[in-house]
Motif scaffolding. Structure first.
Motif, short mmCIF file in Angstrom:
data_model
loop_
_atom_site.label_atom_id
_atom_site.label_comp_id
_atom_site.label_asym_id
_atom_site.label_seq_id
_atom_site.Cartn_x
_atom_site.Cartn_y
_atom_site.Cartn_z
N ASN A 166 0.82 -1.22 0.00
CA ASN A 166 0.00 0.00 0.00
C ASN A 166 0.85 1.27 0.00
O ASN A 166 0.51 2.26 0.65
N ALA A 167 1.97 1.24 -0.73
CA ALA A 167 2.86 2.41 -0.76
C ALA A 167 3.41 2.62 -2.18
O ALA A 167 4.63 2.63 -2.39
N MET A 190 5.49 -4.12 -8.02
CA MET A 190 4.34 -4.96 -7.71
C MET A 190 3.86 -4.70 -6.29
O MET A 190 4.60 -4.19 -5.45
N ASP A 191 2.60 -5.09 -6.03
CA ASP A 191 2.09 -5.11 -4.66
C ASP A 191 2.58 -6.37 -3.97
O ASP A 191 2.75 -7.42 -4.60
N THR A 192 2.78 -6.28 -2.65
CA THR A 192 3.06 -7.50 -1.90
C THR A 192 1.80 -8.36 -1.84
O THR A 192 0.69 -7.88 -2.07
N ARG A 193 1.98 -9.63 -1.53
CA ARG A 193 0.85 -10.55 -1.41
C ARG A 193 1.09 -11.49 -0.23
O ARG A 193 2.23 -11.69 0.20
N GLY A 194 0.02 -12.06 0.29
CA GLY A 194 0.11 -13.11 1.29
C GLY A 194 0.91 -12.74 2.51
O GLY A 194 0.84 -11.64 3.04
N VAL A 195 1.73 -13.69 2.95
CA VAL A 195 2.48 -13.52 4.20
C VAL A 195 3.51 -12.39 4.08
O VAL A 195 3.86 -11.76 5.08
N SER A 196 3.97 -12.09 2.87
CA SER A 196 4.90 -10.97 2.70
C SER A 196 4.25 -9.65 3.08
O SER A 196 4.89 -8.76 3.63
N SER A 197 2.94 -9.52 2.79
CA SER A 197 2.21 -8.31 3.20
C SER A 197 2.13 -8.22 4.72
O SER A 197 2.25 -7.13 5.30
N MET A 198 1.94 -9.36 5.36
CA MET A 198 1.84 -9.37 6.82
C MET A 198 3.15 -8.90 7.45
O MET A 198 3.15 -8.08 8.36
N TYR A 199 4.28 -9.38 6.91
CA TYR A 199 5.57 -8.98 7.46
C TYR A 199 5.90 -7.53 7.11
O TYR A 199 6.45 -6.79 7.92
N ALA A 200 5.56 -7.11 5.89
CA ALA A 200 5.90 -5.75 5.46
C ALA A 200 5.04 -4.71 6.16
O ALA A 200 5.51 -3.61 6.48
N ASN A 201 3.78 -5.05 6.41
CA ASN A 201 2.81 -4.09 6.98
C ASN A 201 2.66 -2.88 6.06
O ASN A 201 3.43 -2.67 5.13
#
Length: 209
Positions: A166-167, A190-201
């Motif tokens: 989201n950045a 690209m947008d992050t997806r899945g567990v990578s989004s959780m870690y990246a926040n």
């Protein structure tokens, strides 16, 4: 196990770093169970030693190698070498998920959150290490770009990939900072997806070359 049950002659699995997730071990277990039930097949499980766009880098390279019609053994050899030469860097707004999961050994997570200090982090054989720090995200992005250029070497044969949670503006800033100073084979955001989004926040930016 059943995910390997396909007509494809060559099967590849690219997982999140085994230092961040159990997905690599699960994929290896699934491969072994498949072979016990269905017999031998040309399968290779790759620990990306990275996340998000680091995994995408490996997928892109695998497609290129398959299109060259190389032998499975040669592709495995080349992709493992390629994986070991991918550089991963990231800056996160929020380190809480990594801290709670015990993935921030050696990184001052609490100081970072209280003083608005943004650590610039990198992957080191799949583990997270700190490369530097800056006050505020804008300075952190500039410093990360400097570190990428210092450590990546000759970038003309490297493909730049950036993922963000989201950045999009921060991702475009990173692209501009890097491509103004160096030449790359190409760039993908690209947008992050899945567990990578959780870690990246929200606000996290990941760069791989």
């Amino acid at each position: 196990r059943e995910a390997y049950h396909t007509e494809a002659e060559h099967v590849y699995v690219i997982t999140l770093s085994s230092h961040l997730s159990g997905s690599y071990n699960s994929a290896v277990l699934g491969m072994n169970l498949y072979r016990e039930k269905y017999g031998k097949k040309q399968i290779h499980v790759i620990d990306s030693e990275s996340a998000s766009c680091g995994e995408t880098q490996i997928v892109k390279k695998l497609v290129e190698l398959e299109e060259q019609r190389l032998s499975f053994e040669e592709i495995v050899k080349q992709i493992e070498e390629f994986r070991s030469n991918v550089h991963t860097y990231f800056v996160l707004d929020n380190l809480e998920t990594l801290r709670k999961n015990g993935r921030l050994t050696g990184v001052k997570a609490l100081v970072a959150s209280t003083l608005n200090i943004k650590p610039i982090m990198a992957g080191d054989k799949g583990s997270i290490v700190q490369r530097g720090q800056s006050v505020g995200m804008k300075k952190a992005l500039r410093r990360m770009a400097e570190i990428v250029l210092e450590e990546a070497g000759d970038t003309k044969e490297r493909f730049l990939m950036i993922t963000h949670c989201n950045a999009p503006d921060r991702a475009e800033t990173m692209k501009k900072l890097l491509m103004e100073k160096a030449e790359f084979k190409g760039c993908l955001i690209m947008d992050t997806r899945g567990v990578s989004s959780m870690y990246a926040n929200d606000g996290g930016v990941i760069v791989t070359v």
